[in-house]
Scaffold this active site. Structure first.
Site: not given
Ligand SMILES: *[C@@H]1O[C@H](CO)[C@@H](O)[C@H](O)[C@H]1NC(C)=O
Ligand SMILES: *[C@@H]1O[C@H](CO)[C@@H](O)[C@H](O)[C@H]1NC(C)=O
Ligand SMILES: *[C@@H]1O[C@H](CO)[C@@H](O)[C@H](O)[C@H]1NC(C)=O
Ligand SMILES: *[C@@H]1O[C@H](CO)[C@@H](O)[C@H](O)[C@H]1NC(C)=O
Length: 439
Positions: A96, A211-212, A332
Site C-alpha cells: 500500500w 485495491n479491489e 492476489e
C-alpha cells in the site's frame, strides 16, 4: 545439383544465423550479469520485459510495509520480508502507498502528509531495491482498512459536500480532485533515501489505481468505468514510464454475457466492475484479477476450489491474450486458515495449482504475466494474521513450492533475449516463445 546447392546454402545460412544468435545470447547474458543498471519494467505485446528480456513474475503481497517502516523498532521486519522473499526467488511485492486518516496516517487530510510516514514509504522502496524486488504500489483502498474511499468521502462531508454514499468517491468532482492530488503527491515524491523521484524509479514495477474497486451504487459499471478512464489518463499524464494496472478482482460484467458463468457467483457481476470493459480503458497496461475461492464460493475447502482456480485463471489469461492484448497479473491469491476444513497440505495444493496454471501459459509465451501470493509475513508478525499469512520459515514445504516456481520462471526469463527469437526457437525453446520472429 541446383537443389543440393540451394540446400547447402540454406544450411550454411541457418548455421550462420545460429552462431550469431548464440553469440548474441551469451553477450546478453554476460551483459546481464555485469550490468548493474536497474531498468524499468515495460510491456511488449502481451508480455512484460526488462530491456530485451522477458519478465515473468513470481511475487507476493505484504500490505503493511510502510507502517512498519515508520517505527525503528519494527522497521527490521520490512528487511526480513524482503530478505526471505528474495531467497525464495520472489521478485515483485505489492503493497500500500496509502493510509488515509486514522492511526499512522500517510495522508492526514487531503494533500496533508505525515513526513515521517512518507519516509517510511521511502525506506520501503529503497530497501526493496537492495533485494532486487520491485513494487506494485496501490494508491487507495476500496475497503475501510487504511482509510479507503469512505475516508475520502468523510473528508468531503467535513468540507461541507452533500454526499450520501461512499461510492460518491467515484463521481464527486471534489473527491476525485483529492484522489488526483494524492496520486500526484506520490508520483512526484523525491525519495529521501536516494533522491530518486518515485516516477523515475525502476524499483516501482507499476502503479495500481485502487485495491479491489467496486461501485455497488452503479451496477451498470458506467461510473467506475468513467473513473478508471479519467484516473488512468491522470497517472499517465504525470508518469509515462511506469506501467499501470487497475487492481480489480476480475469479475466479468455485462460487456461479456457469455463469460458471466465463469464468475464465482451471480453477485459478482453486480458490483459495478467489468473485467473486459475496465481493461480496455486507455492507459491501462496490464490486466489484474484476484483468486479467492474460499470467500467467493459457498462451499468449504474442496476440489471445487482447485477447479475454480483453473477455469478462472484460464478464462482470464485467454481474454488477456485474445481480447485485451496485454499481460495479466493475478495480484492476489490465497486461502484462509479460518476455513473449517483448512490444512497446510491443501494450501500447498492450492498454491501449486495456481502456479501450474500460470506455467501452462508461460510455456506458450501467453499472457500469464505472474501471480502474487496473499500474503507473506515474516516471523513475529503473526498477531496481524488475518488467516492468510504464509510464513516461509515456518512452512518449509510451501517455501519449496514457491522457490520452485521462482526458479522455473527465472529460467524463462533468462533463456532467451527478445532480439534472438529465431535462435531460441532453433534451440528447442519453441514452447517458450513461438512468435515467429514478429515482435
Ligand atoms: C443532498 O443530495 C441528495 C441526493 O443527491 C438530495 O436529495 C438532497 O436534497 C441534497 N441535500 C442538500 C442539503 O442539498
Ligand atoms: C540528495 O540531494 C541533496 C541536495 O542536492 C543532497 O544534499 C543530499 O546529500 C542528497 N542525498 C542523497 C541520499 O543522495
Ligand atoms: C486436508 O484437506 C483436504 C481437503 O479438505 C483433505 O482432502 C485432506 O484429507 C486433508 N489432509 C490432511 C492431512 O488433513
Ligand atoms: C496444463 O496443460 C495441460 C495440457 O494442455 C493440461 O493437461 C493440464 O491439465 C494443465 N494444467 C493446469 C494446472 O492447468
Amino acid at each position: 545439383m541446383a537443389i543440393k546447392e540451394k540446400q547447402l546454402f540454406q544450411t550454411m545460412f541457418l548455421l550462420a544465423t545460429f552462431i550469431v544468435c548464440v553469440i548474441e545470447i551469451s553477450n546478453a547474458q554476460i551483459q546481464r550479469v555485469s550490468d548493474d543498471e536497474w531498468e524499468m519494467v515495460e510491456k511488449k505485446g502481451n508480455q512484460f520485459i526488462i530491456g530485451d528480456w522477458p519478465f515473468y513474475v513470481n511475487g507476493f503481497n505484504t500490505y503493511w510495509l510502510m507502517i512498519f517502516a515508520v517505527d525503528p523498532s519494527t522497521r527490521a521486519k520490512v528487511t526480513d520480508v524482503f530478505q526471505q522473499a528474495s531467497s525464495a526467488g520472489l521478485t515483485v511485492c505489492r503493497t500500500w502507498a496509502f493510509n488515509d486518516g486514522g492511526w499512522r496516517a500517510l495522508q492526514k487530510s487531503p494533500s496533508s502528509y505525515d513526513e515521517q510516514v512518507f519516509q517510511g514509504l521511502d525506506f520501503v522502496i529503497n530497501e526493496a531495491k537492495k533485494y532486487k524486488i520491485r513494487l506494485i504500489l496501490s494508491l487507495v483502498n476500496n475497503w475501510e482498512a487504511y482509510g479507503g474511499k469512505s475516508q475520502y468521502v468523510r473528508w468531503g462531508k467535513q468540507a461541507g459536500l452533500n454526499l450520501t454514499s461512499e461510492d460518491d468517491f467515484f463521481s464527486d468532482p471534489i473527491i476525485k480532485g483529492y484522489y488526483k492530488a494524492h496520486v500526484k503527491n506520490i508520483l512526484t515524491r523525491v525519495n529521501t533515501y536516494n533522491n530518486v523521484t518515485y516516477k523515475d524509479d525502476p524499483t516501482i514495477f507499476a502503479w495500481e489505481l485502487m485495491n479491489e474497486p467496486r461501485c455497488l451504487a452503479d451496477p451498470s459499471g458506467d461510473i467506475l468505468q468513467a473513473w478508471i478512464e479519467e484516473m488512468a489518463y491522470h497517472v499517465k499524464f504525470i508518469d509515462r514510464k511506469h506501467l499501470l494496472g487497475i487492481g480489480v478482482e476480475g469479475f466479468y460484467g455485462s460487456s461479456t454475457q457469455e463469460r458471466l458463468l465463469t464468475n464465482p457467483n451471480t453477485y459478482a457481476s453486480k458490483v459495478g466492475t467489468d473485467f473486459i470493459r475496465n481493461h480496455l480503458a486507455l492507459g491501462i497496461d496490464f490486466a489484474s484479477a484476484h483468486i479467492y475461492p474460499d470467500s467467493w464460493l459457498s462451499s468449504t475447502v474442496s476440489d471445487s476450489y482447485l477447479q475454480f482456480v483453473e477455469s478462472w485463471m484460464e478464462a482470464h489469461i485467454e481474454d488477456a491474450e485474445k481480447v485485451l492484448g496485454m499481460p495479466i497479473v493475478f495480484g492476489e491469491f490465497g486461502i484462509s486458515s479460518k476455513d473449517l476444513k483448512f490444512n497446510l497440505t491443501f494450501r500447498d495444493e492450492f498454491i501449486d495449482r495456481v502456479y501450474k496454471t500460470m506455467l501452462n501459459s508461460t510455456r506458450k509465451g501467453g499472457s500469464g504475466g505472474g501471480s502474487l501470493i496473499w500474503q507473506l509475513f515474516p516471523e513475529g508478525t503473526d498477531y496481524m494474521d488475518d488467516g492468510y499469512a504464509v510464513v516461509l520459515s515456518k512452512s518449509p514445504k510451501t517455501c519449496d513450492i514457491v522457490s520452485l516456481q521462482s526458479w522455473r520462471l527465472q529460467n524463462f526469463n533468462s533463456r532467451c533475449s527478445w532480439r534472438c527469437h529465431w535462435g531460441c526457437r532453433k534451440r528447442g525453446h519453441q514452447d517458450v516463445f513461438d512468435y515467429n520472429g514478429e515482435l
